[in-house]
Design an enzyme around this catalytic site. Structure first.
Site: not given
Ligand code: DGP
Length: 114
Positions: A4, A7, A46, A87, A98, A100, A102
């Site tokens: 993940c 994770c 997780h 989302n 995972h 989250h 925003h």
């Molecule tokens: P969602 O589309 O709601 O699952 O948002 C996932 C978010 O995670 C997206 O806005 C971009 C962010 N993201 C993806 N990979 C990485 C990463 O490796 N580092 C960081 N800081 N953010 C990431």
């Protein structure tokens, strides 16, 4: 969950820009910011999404919301306003499985949420 992405960020295996952390949550800057402030708040536990919120230990969801409010205040958008988005699933374009949240702010958001 060793495969993940979030994770692995929590474990320090993938670098991230920390904004805030506590025992239950970790907050870091989104790699593709969609607003001047775009921070992700993740629980250290997780679960894939809000669909599995019942599997979170007591207090973790509350800790995520408190972490988000703390981030907003620390980033200087508590007064001007901010949006909290989670989302959930493919129709919502969730890309990382995972849970989250925003934290978005620093500019006027669109009226339409969808
Ligand atoms: P969602 O589309 O709601 O699952 O948002 C996932 C978010 O995670 C997206 O806005 C971009 C962010 N993201 C993806 N990979 C990485 C990463 O490796 N580092 C960081 N800081 N953010 C990431």
């Amino acid at each position: 969950m060793k495969d993940c992405l979030f994770c692995r960020i929590l474990a320090g295996e993938i670098p991230s820009q920390k904004v805030y952390e506590d025992d239950l949550t970790y907050a870091f800057r989104d790699i593709h910011p969609m607003a001047p402030v775009h921070v992700l708040v993740v629980p250290r536990t997780h679960v894939t999404s809000l669909n599995e919120v019942n599997q979170l230990p007591a207090g973790v969801l509350e800790a995520c919301l408190k972490s988000a409010a703390h981030v907003a205040e620390a980033e200087g958008i508590g007064e001007s306003g901010w949006r909290l988005v989670s989302n959930c699933g493919s129709d919502a374009c969730q890309s990382v499985p995972h849970l989250h949240f925003h934290v978005l702010g620093g500019r006027k958001m669109e009226d339409s949420m969808a």
